[in-house]
Scaffold this active site. Structure first.
Site, PDB file in Angstrom:
ATOM      1  N   SER A 103      -0.766  -0.807   8.046  1.00 35.51           N
ATOM      2  CA  SER A 103      -0.141   0.574   7.906  1.00 35.51           C
ATOM      3  C   SER A 103       0.644   0.741   9.222  1.00 35.51           C
ATOM      4  CB  SER A 103      -0.964   1.661   7.651  1.00 35.51           C
ATOM      5  OG  SER A 103      -0.578   2.812   7.144  1.00 35.51           O
ATOM      6  N   GLU A 211       4.284  -3.671   1.485  1.00 34.87           N
ATOM      7  CA  GLU A 211       3.384  -2.756   0.893  1.00 34.87           C
ATOM      8  C   GLU A 211       3.609  -1.382   1.413  1.00 34.87           C
ATOM      9  OE1 GLU A 211       0.581  -0.883   2.224  1.00 34.87           O
ATOM     10  OE2 GLU A 211       1.210  -1.507   4.616  1.00 34.87           O
ATOM     11  N   HIS A 281      -3.118  -1.024   1.206  1.00 30.62           N
ATOM     12  CA  HIS A 281      -4.124  -0.140   1.239  1.00 30.62           C
ATOM     13  C   HIS A 281      -5.147  -0.315   0.031  1.00 30.62           C
ATOM     14  CE1 HIS A 281      -1.465   1.514   4.220  1.00 30.62           C
ATOM     15  NE2 HIS A 281      -2.207   2.160   4.864  1.00 30.62           N
TER      16      HIS A 281
END
Length: 308
Positions: A103, A211, A281
């Site tokens: 992230s 992602e 995630h």
């Protein structure tokens, strides 16, 4: 087992019971867990002000722990990039420390790769993956334990049948492969924020994995468009997509969904766009060596990444 150093370089930890639960879970696996003294500090949405978080990154680099594990992502690292202790981070990598996260951590990973060539690991974060009330995902835990033991050499997953229909060249009897290509990427939003800066590595002929979370399909397409117009996507040998989840479609979309983005992307680039990578995630995630040369192999619907 391994010496783990837990620190907070991005968002503030709000779930303190989850924090304690995650630490105990790692300790129960036999790891020595060292917690940074400012891991639970909070300043606005951040885990401390900029100086506090930079100091925590410096302590992580100096800790000589085998694995340096972020508590969570969120936001906060992009504003620190000009001041990161790059030499100390690179020295810790050369000593064998594995910097692990995802992230917002993508910002540090790409900046380190661009500035020093150092390789880090895209993988779990403390709260995202170890704090759930139930047991952690078995695949994630196995990959993490392989990293701690120094035995991880690759990973694989099952491609959707639609990938082979979109790219019939992958279905040849002898298989399809890319040799010795740099694996890089991470969170799409964070990566896009680095375009045009000295913190985005200039990689040609690489394997780009992406992602994101909480981003509507049109926003994903918009960010991919930015990478396309910047000439970045066309320079890769393959694009591999992980999880894009936790968003909400609306009646206004009228059938425009993530599959629509995928179809559009494949119409814009000539390289294979593969999906289903277990990363993002989501509970089931593999660990990926960002910046290292890898082999990508497709045999039937089996997709394999090797770096051992």
């Amino acid at each position: 087992m391994s010496h783990l150093y837990v620190y907070s370089p991005s968002g503030a930890v709000r779930d303190r019971p989850g924090f304690k639960r995650a630490v105990k879970r790692l300790q129960a696996l036999g790891h020595e867990v060292e917690i940074d003294p400012d891991a639970l500090v909070s300043a606005q949405r951040f885990a401390g002000d900029d100086a506090t978080r930079l100091a925590a990154i410096g302590r992580a680099a100096a800790s000589r722990a085998e694995v340096l594990l972020t508590t969570r992502g969120g936001y906060g690292l992009t504003r620190l990039l000009p001041s990161l202790p790059y030499a100390a981070i690179q020295s810790s990598i050369e000593r064998g420390s594995a910097w692990v996260g995802l992230s917002d951590f993508t910002a540090l990973q790409l900046a380190v790769l661009a500035q020093t060539g150092g390789s880090t690991w895209a993988g779990p974060a403390l709260l995202e993956d170890w704090a759930a009330p139930g047991p952690p995902d078995e695949i994630m835990q196995a990959c993490f334990e392989d990293l701690c033991a120094g035995v991880g050499e690759g990973s694989g997953w099952r491609l959707p049948a639609a990938d082979l229909r979109a790219h019939p060249e992958l279905a040849q009897a002898e298989g399809w492969s890319v040799e010795a290509a740099a694996l890089w990427g991470g969170n799409l939003s964070v990566l896009c924020s680095l375009v045009g800066t000295p913190y985005l590595p200039a990689i040609d002929g690489g394997i780009l994995f992406l992602e994101d979370v909480g981003e509507h399909p049109y926003r994903i397409e918009r960010m991919l468009s930015q990478l396309l117009h910047a000439g970045l996507l066309q320079r890769q040998r393959a694009i591999v997509l992980g999880a894009f989840n936790r968003y909400q479609l609306t009646p206004h979309d009228r059938g425009y969904k993530l599959a629509s983005v995928l179809q559009w992307l494949r119409s814009q680039v000539s390289v294979p766009v593969l999906t289903g990578l277990p990363f993002g995630h989501v509970p089931t995630k593999v660990l990926l060596p960002l910046g290292r040369p890898v082999q990508l192999l497709v045999q039937g619907r089996d997709c394999l990444l090797f770096w051992g």
